[in-house]
Write an enzyme that holds these catalytic residues in place. Structure first.
Site, short mmCIF file in Angstrom:
data_model
loop_
_atom_site.label_atom_id
_atom_site.label_comp_id
_atom_site.label_asym_id
_atom_site.label_seq_id
_atom_site.Cartn_x
_atom_site.Cartn_y
_atom_site.Cartn_z
CB ALA A 26 8.50 8.66 -4.61
CB ALA A 27 3.87 5.68 -5.07
CE LYS A 31 8.98 6.50 4.58
NZ LYS A 31 8.03 5.76 3.71
CG ASP A 79 13.14 -1.02 -12.96
OD1 ASP A 79 13.54 -0.82 -11.79
OD2 ASP A 79 13.08 -2.14 -13.48
CG ASP A 97 10.61 4.10 2.05
OD1 ASP A 97 11.07 3.40 2.97
OD2 ASP A 97 9.44 4.52 2.03
CB CYS A 151 7.77 -1.07 6.04
SG CYS A 151 7.72 0.50 5.24
C1 LIG Z 1 7.74 1.24 0.69
S1 LIG Z 1 6.96 1.81 -0.74
C2 LIG Z 1 7.45 3.50 -0.78
C3 LIG Z 1 6.71 4.40 0.19
C4 LIG Z 1 7.02 5.86 -0.07
N1 LIG Z 1 8.44 6.13 0.07
C5 LIG Z 1 6.25 6.79 0.84
O1 LIG Z 1 6.80 7.32 1.81
O2 LIG Z 1 5.07 7.02 0.58
C6 LIG Z 1 7.97 1.15 -2.03
C7 LIG Z 1 7.54 1.60 -3.42
O3 LIG Z 1 8.52 1.12 -4.36
C8 LIG Z 1 7.85 0.88 -5.58
N2 LIG Z 1 8.72 0.05 -6.44
C9 LIG Z 1 8.76 -1.29 -6.56
N3 LIG Z 1 9.71 -1.66 -7.43
C10 LIG Z 1 10.28 -0.52 -7.89
C11 LIG Z 1 11.30 -0.24 -8.83
N4 LIG Z 1 11.94 -1.22 -9.49
N5 LIG Z 1 11.65 1.05 -9.06
C12 LIG Z 1 11.01 2.05 -8.40
N6 LIG Z 1 10.02 1.85 -7.50
C13 LIG Z 1 9.66 0.58 -7.26
C14 LIG Z 1 6.56 0.20 -5.13
O4 LIG Z 1 5.58 0.25 -6.15
C15 LIG Z 1 6.20 1.03 -3.90
O5 LIG Z 1 5.34 2.09 -4.24
#
Ligand SMILES: C[S@@+](CC[C@H](N)C(=O)[O-])C[C@H]1O[C@@H](n2cnc3c(N)ncnc32)[C@H](O)[C@@H]1O
Length: 209
Positions: A26-27, A31, A79, A97, A151
């Protein structure tokens, strides 16, 4: 303001009032905010694995969400690959995402070393994307809906991932999004190679139920 591709990802989920919703990766939270503008979920779970980015996500939620909505929101640092085991059949709608090789970074970098690293990352990323999707499928309630988005234009991270999932998970159905796509086609062109359940960067599925 969300750019069109982000709006499409959120609209494709078609969140309804009262639903249980998970934003698995989500970070920084753009979204998540957009989803909460679409409906009033029963519970909204936003998750981010990376601790620093998770802090950023919490700041986004605290800054943009009215206090009256905060009681329906949970922010976690799991995770995403474990959420299916931890919360099986729990959500009506899930957005994955996914972390990806993000083509915007490619476009603005001329660093050859970085480019090599990214090519290696691409292989690892598609394995992670598949694991996140399998976890999301476990976490979906029967009849629930999942949107997978990236993306990147990388086939390895888009259609290769979704083809592998469709070939190995007999309990999900691709959802035809041509109608939704045609409603917004004045804003952008769709890839002619895309299947009926996918735009270039987005695919939508339903769990049989
Ligand atoms: C494309 S970004 C998401 C953007 C977000 N949906 C937004 O709209 O602001 C993908 C995110 O997935 C996180 N991520 C990576 N591996 C992950 C995991 N195993 N579980 C959950 N999140 C993960 C990354 O740190 C990153 O913040």
């Amino acid at each position: 303001m969300l750019v069109w591709k982000n709006r499409v990802k959120v609209l494709a989920l078609d969140i309804k009032d009262g639903e249980e919703v998970l934003d698995m990766c989500a970070a920084p939270g753009g979204k998540s905010i957009a989803m909460l503008q679409c409906a009033y979920p029963g519970h909204f779970h936003c998750n981010e694995y990376d601790i620093l980015r998770s802090r950023w996500l919490k700041q986004t939620v605290e800054s943009f969400i009215p206090e009256s909505l905060l009681n329906i929101i949970t922010v976690s640092e799991l995770d995403g690959r474990q959420i299916g085991e931890l919360h099986p059949e729990s959500y009506d709608k899930i957005l994955v995402d996914a972390p990806c090789s993000n083509d915007r970074n490619w476009l603005f970098s001329s660093d050859v070393q970085q480019a090599r690293l990214r090519l290696i990352q691409r292989k690892v990323l598609s394995a992670v994307q598949i694991q996140l999707l399998r976890s999301a499928i476990k976490a979906l309630r029967p009849g629930g809906t999942l949107v997978y988005s990236t993306c990147t234009l990388s086939k390895a991270e888009n259609s290769d991932v979704t083809t592998q999932i469709l070939n190995s998970c007999s309990n999900i159905l691709p959802v035809d999004i041509r109608e939704m796509a045609s409603a917004i086609s004045h804003e952008f062109a769709l890839a002619s190679s895309a299947q009926q359940y996918e735009l270039l960067l987005l695919s939508k599925y339903k769990l049989k139920g």
